[in-house]
Design a protein around this motif. Structure first.
Motif, PDB file in Angstrom:
ATOM      1  N   MET A  51       5.374  32.551  56.131  1.00  0.00           N
ATOM      2  CA  MET A  51       5.209  31.134  55.839  1.00  0.00           C
ATOM      3  C   MET A  51       6.485  30.372  56.180  1.00  0.00           C
ATOM      4  N   GLN A  52       6.331  29.081  56.408  1.00  0.00           N
ATOM      5  CA  GLN A  52       7.464  28.184  56.625  1.00  0.00           C
ATOM      6  C   GLN A  52       7.566  27.292  55.396  1.00  0.00           C
ATOM      7  N   ASP A  53       8.754  27.240  54.797  1.00  0.00           N
ATOM      8  CA  ASP A  53       9.011  26.373  53.646  1.00  0.00           C
ATOM      9  C   ASP A  53      10.219  25.517  53.998  1.00  0.00           C
ATOM     10  N   GLY A  54       9.949  24.331  54.529  1.00  0.00           N
ATOM     11  CA  GLY A  54      11.039  23.514  55.050  1.00  0.00           C
ATOM     12  C   GLY A  54      11.631  24.231  56.248  1.00  0.00           C
ATOM     13  N   LYS A  55      12.937  24.486  56.197  1.00  0.00           N
ATOM     14  CA  LYS A  55      13.591  25.207  57.296  1.00  0.00           C
ATOM     15  C   LYS A  55      13.586  26.717  57.080  1.00  0.00           C
ATOM     16  N   ALA A  56      13.142  27.155  55.916  1.00  0.00           N
ATOM     17  CA  ALA A  56      13.193  28.582  55.577  1.00  0.00           C
ATOM     18  C   ALA A  56      11.942  29.323  56.039  1.00  0.00           C
ATOM     19  N   LEU A  57      12.166  30.520  56.536  1.00  0.00           N
ATOM     20  CA  LEU A  57      11.090  31.445  56.863  1.00  0.00           C
ATOM     21  C   LEU A  57      10.879  32.314  55.629  1.00  0.00           C
ATOM     22  N   VAL A  58       9.639  32.390  55.172  1.00  0.00           N
ATOM     23  CA  VAL A  58       9.339  33.113  53.933  1.00  0.00           C
ATOM     24  C   VAL A  58       8.425  34.291  54.240  1.00  0.00           C
ATOM     25  N   PHE A  59       8.894  35.481  53.890  1.00  0.00           N
ATOM     26  CA  PHE A  59       8.102  36.699  54.012  1.00  0.00           C
ATOM     27  C   PHE A  59       7.441  36.916  52.657  1.00  0.00           C
ATOM     28  N   VAL A  60       6.117  36.949  52.638  1.00  0.00           N
ATOM     29  CA  VAL A  60       5.391  37.012  51.368  1.00  0.00           C
ATOM     30  C   VAL A  60       4.639  38.334  51.248  1.00  0.00           C
ATOM     31  N   GLU A  61       4.888  39.018  50.149  1.00  0.00           N
ATOM     32  CA  GLU A  61       4.146  40.227  49.798  1.00  0.00           C
ATOM     33  C   GLU A  61       3.176  39.854  48.683  1.00  0.00           C
ATOM     34  N   VAL A  62       1.902  40.182  48.869  1.00  0.00           N
ATOM     35  CA  VAL A  62       0.876  39.908  47.861  1.00  0.00           C
ATOM     36  C   VAL A  62       0.508  41.234  47.212  1.00  0.00           C
ATOM     37  N   ARG A  63       0.619  41.288  45.887  1.00  0.00           N
ATOM     38  CA  ARG A  63       0.300  42.518  45.151  1.00  0.00           C
ATOM     39  C   ARG A  63      -0.730  42.211  44.080  1.00  0.00           C
ATOM     40  N   MET A  64      -1.653  43.142  43.906  1.00  0.00           N
ATOM     41  CA  MET A  64      -2.707  42.976  42.905  1.00  0.00           C
ATOM     42  C   MET A  64      -2.779  44.208  42.015  1.00  0.00           C
ATOM     43  N   ARG A  65      -2.946  43.965  40.739  1.00  0.00           N
ATOM     44  CA  ARG A  65      -3.183  45.028  39.766  1.00  0.00           C
ATOM     45  C   ARG A  65      -4.216  44.522  38.770  1.00  0.00           C
ATOM     46  N   SER A  66      -5.097  45.407  38.361  1.00  0.00           N
ATOM     47  CA  SER A  66      -6.134  44.998  37.419  1.00  0.00           C
ATOM     48  C   SER A  66      -5.594  44.890  35.999  1.00  0.00           C
ATOM     49  N   GLU A  67      -4.459  45.533  35.742  1.00  0.00           N
ATOM     50  CA  GLU A  67      -3.843  45.483  34.413  1.00  0.00           C
ATOM     51  C   GLU A  67      -2.330  45.413  34.564  1.00  0.00           C
ATOM     52  N   LYS A  68      -1.653  45.053  33.478  1.00  0.00           N
ATOM     53  CA  LYS A  68      -0.194  44.978  33.512  1.00  0.00           C
ATOM     54  C   LYS A  68       0.468  46.295  33.104  1.00  0.00           C
ATOM     55  N   LYS A  69      -0.292  47.370  33.109  1.00  0.00           N
ATOM     56  CA  LYS A  69       0.292  48.672  32.786  1.00  0.00           C
ATOM     57  C   LYS A  69       1.412  48.983  33.772  1.00  0.00           C
ATOM     58  N   PHE A  70       2.402  49.673  33.299  1.00  0.00           N
ATOM     59  CA  PHE A  70       3.512  50.130  34.134  1.00  0.00           C
ATOM     60  C   PHE A  70       4.259  48.965  34.788  1.00  0.00           C
ATOM     61  N   GLY A  71       4.262  47.805  34.150  1.00  0.00           N
ATOM     62  CA  GLY A  71       5.039  46.684  34.652  1.00  0.00           C
ATOM     63  C   GLY A  71       4.272  45.681  35.486  1.00  0.00           C
TER      64      GLY A  71
END
Length: 123
Positions: A51-71
């Motif tokens: 993604m581009q955020d103004g002048k910054a290049l943003v590398f985005v990692e999308v993570r999914m978990r069904s529960e908040k177990k283990f953090g």
């Protein structure tokens, strides 16, 4: 003979991951970021969203978990995954003669709760 990846049926986990990336993309665009590339793959790894955020290049990692177990989802990005993201980013940045300022963000889904963590990974 094994079918090429684009011809194989997608698993439920892959479909859920795609839906999470779609939701993250829409959210980030609503926040003013612009999509440059999706699912950048290279020998070093994969980056879900660029993604581009103004002048910054943003590398985005999308993570999914069904529960908040283990953090939860964000905590599931361990050292090995971070290294793969950094390597993939370095490969991507070879396109630029003068690389822009960059950051690594994480969009974490814990069940249906989404959290945007800016500068989540130090490179």
């Amino acid at each position: 003979m094994r079918l090429p990846a684009f011809l194989r049926p997608r698993t439920a986990k892959q479909l859920a991951g795609q839906a999470g990336e779609d939701q993250a993309l829409i959210y980030l665009q609503q926040q003013g970021l612009q999509l440059l590339e999706r699912n950048f793959r290279c020998k070093g790894g994969e980056i879900d969203l660029l993604m581009q955020d103004g002048k910054a290049l943003v590398f985005v990692e999308v993570r999914m978990r069904s529960e908040k177990k283990f953090g939860g989802a964000a905590a599931s990005i361990g050292t090995a995954k971070q290294k793969r993201l950094i390597i993939a980013a370095q490969i991507y940045l070879q396109r630029y003669s003068m690389p822009p300022p960059c950051r690594f963000d994480v969009i974490a889904f814990d069940d249906k709760e989404m959290t945007w963590l800016k500068n989540a990974i130090e490179a």
